[in-house]
Write an enzyme that holds these catalytic residues in place. Sequence first.
Site, PDB file in Angstrom:
ATOM      1  CB  SER A  45      16.666  -1.051  -1.332  1.00  0.00           C
ATOM      2  OG  SER A  45      15.431  -0.378  -1.210  1.00  0.00           O
ATOM      3  CB  THR A  68      14.279   0.459   1.760  1.00  0.00           C
ATOM      4  OG1 THR A  68      13.446   0.382   2.894  1.00  0.00           O
ATOM      5  CG2 THR A  68      15.373  -0.573   1.887  1.00  0.00           C
ATOM      6  CE1 TYR A  92      14.324  -6.180   0.450  1.00  0.00           C
ATOM      7  CE2 TYR A  92      13.511  -3.982   1.003  1.00  0.00           C
ATOM      8  CZ  TYR A  92      14.106  -4.850   0.111  1.00  0.00           C
ATOM      9  OH  TYR A  92      14.494  -4.378  -1.117  1.00  0.00           O
ATOM     10  CE  LYS A 101      17.907  -5.563  -0.554  1.00  0.00           C
ATOM     11  NZ  LYS A 101      18.582  -6.533  -1.432  1.00  0.00           N
ATOM     12  CG  PHE A 156      15.469   5.773  -5.825  1.00  0.00           C
ATOM     13  CD1 PHE A 156      16.851   5.599  -5.802  1.00  0.00           C
ATOM     14  CD2 PHE A 156      14.909   6.638  -4.907  1.00  0.00           C
ATOM     15  CE1 PHE A 156      17.659   6.300  -4.879  1.00  0.00           C
ATOM     16  CE2 PHE A 156      15.700   7.340  -3.993  1.00  0.00           C
ATOM     17  CZ  PHE A 156      17.070   7.169  -3.985  1.00  0.00           C
ATOM     18  CB  ILE A 190      -4.536   5.512  -4.907  1.00  0.00           C
ATOM     19  CG1 ILE A 190      -4.529   5.097  -6.390  1.00  0.00           C
ATOM     20  CG2 ILE A 190      -3.485   6.584  -4.613  1.00  0.00           C
ATOM     21  CD1 ILE A 190      -4.709   6.238  -7.364  1.00  0.00           C
TER      22      ILE A 190
HETATM   23  C1  UD1 Z   1       8.628  -0.848  -1.577  1.00  0.00           C
HETATM   24  C2  UD1 Z   1       9.303  -1.099  -0.266  1.00  0.00           C
HETATM   25  C3  UD1 Z   1      10.802  -0.928  -0.448  1.00  0.00           C
HETATM   26  C4  UD1 Z   1      11.293  -1.889  -1.501  1.00  0.00           C
HETATM   27  C5  UD1 Z   1      10.540  -1.665  -2.795  1.00  0.00           C
HETATM   28  C6  UD1 Z   1      10.910  -2.758  -3.766  1.00  0.00           C
HETATM   29  C7  UD1 Z   1       7.750  -0.476   1.530  1.00  0.00           C
HETATM   30  C8  UD1 Z   1       7.419   0.517   2.592  1.00  0.00           C
HETATM   31  N1  UD1 Z   1       8.797  -0.190   0.747  1.00  0.00           N
HETATM   32  O1  UD1 Z   1       8.814   0.519  -1.952  1.00  0.00           O
HETATM   33  O2  UD1 Z   1      11.451  -1.177   0.763  1.00  0.00           O
HETATM   34  O3  UD1 Z   1      12.671  -1.711  -1.720  1.00  0.00           O
HETATM   35  O4  UD1 Z   1       9.122  -1.721  -2.571  1.00  0.00           O
HETATM   36  O5  UD1 Z   1      10.260  -2.600  -4.952  1.00  0.00           O
HETATM   37  O6  UD1 Z   1       7.097  -1.484   1.382  1.00  0.00           O
HETATM   38  N2  UD1 Z   1       0.739   1.947  -3.790  1.00  0.00           N
HETATM   39  C9  UD1 Z   1      -0.646   2.118  -3.899  1.00  0.00           C
HETATM   40  N3  UD1 Z   1      -1.403   1.015  -4.112  1.00  0.00           N
HETATM   41  C10 UD1 Z   1      -0.890  -0.251  -4.205  1.00  0.00           C
HETATM   42  C11 UD1 Z   1       0.524  -0.409  -4.108  1.00  0.00           C
HETATM   43  C12 UD1 Z   1       1.302   0.703  -3.887  1.00  0.00           C
HETATM   44  O7  UD1 Z   1      -1.143   3.238  -3.800  1.00  0.00           O
HETATM   45  O8  UD1 Z   1      -1.651  -1.197  -4.390  1.00  0.00           O
HETATM   46  C13 UD1 Z   1       1.563   3.130  -3.582  1.00  0.00           C
HETATM   47  C14 UD1 Z   1       2.383   3.063  -2.308  1.00  0.00           C
HETATM   48  O9  UD1 Z   1       1.627   3.538  -1.223  1.00  0.00           O
HETATM   49  C15 UD1 Z   1       3.571   3.953  -2.678  1.00  0.00           C
HETATM   50  C16 UD1 Z   1       3.747   3.743  -4.181  1.00  0.00           C
HETATM   51  O10 UD1 Z   1       2.501   3.207  -4.635  1.00  0.00           O
HETATM   52  O11 UD1 Z   1       3.271   5.287  -2.438  1.00  0.00           O
HETATM   53  C17 UD1 Z   1       4.844   2.760  -4.525  1.00  0.00           C
HETATM   54  O12 UD1 Z   1       4.640   1.571  -3.764  1.00  0.00           O
HETATM   55  P1  UD1 Z   1       5.524   0.259  -3.963  1.00  0.00           P
HETATM   56  O13 UD1 Z   1       5.554  -0.134  -5.396  1.00  0.00           O
HETATM   57  O14 UD1 Z   1       5.045  -0.767  -2.977  1.00  0.00           O
HETATM   58  O15 UD1 Z   1       7.006   0.739  -3.604  1.00  0.00           O
HETATM   59  P2  UD1 Z   1       7.570   1.430  -2.264  1.00  0.00           P
HETATM   60  O16 UD1 Z   1       6.597   1.333  -1.154  1.00  0.00           O
HETATM   61  O17 UD1 Z   1       8.069   2.777  -2.645  1.00  0.00           O
END
Ligand code: UD1
Length: 340
Positions: free
Chosen positions: A127, A129, A152, A156, A182, A221
């Site tokens: 990931s 991550t 988590y 990885k 990603f 958001i």
């Molecule tokens: C997350 C994990 C990452 C993992 C990946 C798997 C974290 C910090 N990272 O990535 O380790 O490998 O998922 O898919 O948890 N967002 C909103 N509203 C929501 C949900 C998300 O605004 O209800 C935003 C988040 O703040 C972020 C973006 O959408 O900026 C993407 O979020 P998300 O889909 O959870 O992925 P990551 O956080 O990038």
Amino acid sequence: MKKHNVLITGGAGYIGSHTAVELIEAGYGVIVADNLYNSTLAAVEGVRKITGVDVPFEQVDCCDEEALRGVFERYEFDSAIHFAAYKAVGESVERPLKYYENNVGSFVVLMKLMGEFGRRNVLFSSSATVYGEARELPVTESTPRLPATSPYGNTKQICEDILRDCVASSEGGVCGISLRYFNPVGAHPSALIGELPRGVPGNLVPFITQTAAGVRAKLSIFGNDYPTPDGTALRDYIDVVDLARAHVAAVSRLVEGRAEAGYEVFNIGTGRPVSVLELVRVFEDATGVRLNYGFAPRRAGDVPAVWADVRLANEKLGWTAVSPLADTLRNAWKWEQKNS
Ligand code: UD1
């Protein structure tokens, strides 16, 4: 010509099931092993329906060495793709041992058996991550990994290192590739397989589709004060079918002996940063559904921006993400409508 078989651990899961389909369509045989902890037999049925192949399925926990040994004894395969893992970041902070035991434990068992049975090729599901809050963007494979911000993420990093060390050792005899994903999103265009989040989705796209379907009242958001063009966070959203095809390209590289080192790492993304707000807009345009959303404070642990430099994967794997984001989100919506 003899079919090359691939063991897919976690093959009933989101990315595993899509990878099974693409491997079969590329002419590989697959064996799916999954304990169905976070997946269902319906996904295996979906794979069978899409491909018309009666894919063998073994319900095993990959931490159970004897059970997994049985799979090695019953099937011929030279390659394994290891997806089987827990993936909830927040839960991993609450229950770290659950994550270390399962994610690291299952990979150790798999690697032991690969050595014992003389099976050669391993693909590990890693990931982005592992890069944490990278200091350089886009991130390349040589961008330094930073200390993980969750157990988590640490699993990885540890599993990547286990694979690297096994390849380097004389007892291993394996070749390995880690693919650093990603943000995987979307679903198969048939809507027969897709992502099945448990409970309230933590990830953005399932939350969006559930909000559109009325399962959730409103999308929050997280953060509109990031140093990005519209203030919302930037990510690299990769279509799950494109991602699955990256696995086919990586397995082929190993099988055909084209790897340039025993252990290699590739970023798998689109190379294009997309903001949360932009993704919401693309979803609305693609589906014609208006989303109820509002802004909320930043989510702890989130980075402002991360996206991939994908030149290495483009060049060495001969693979490129091709799906337009609108199509990807339309597929996610189609899948949601089938399930909610
Ligand atoms: C997350 C994990 C990452 C993992 C990946 C798997 C974290 C910090 N990272 O990535 O380790 O490998 O998922 O898919 O948890 N967002 C909103 N509203 C929501 C949900 C998300 O605004 O209800 C935003 C988040 O703040 C972020 C973006 O959408 O900026 C993407 O979020 P998300 O889909 O959870 O992925 P990551 O956080 O990038």
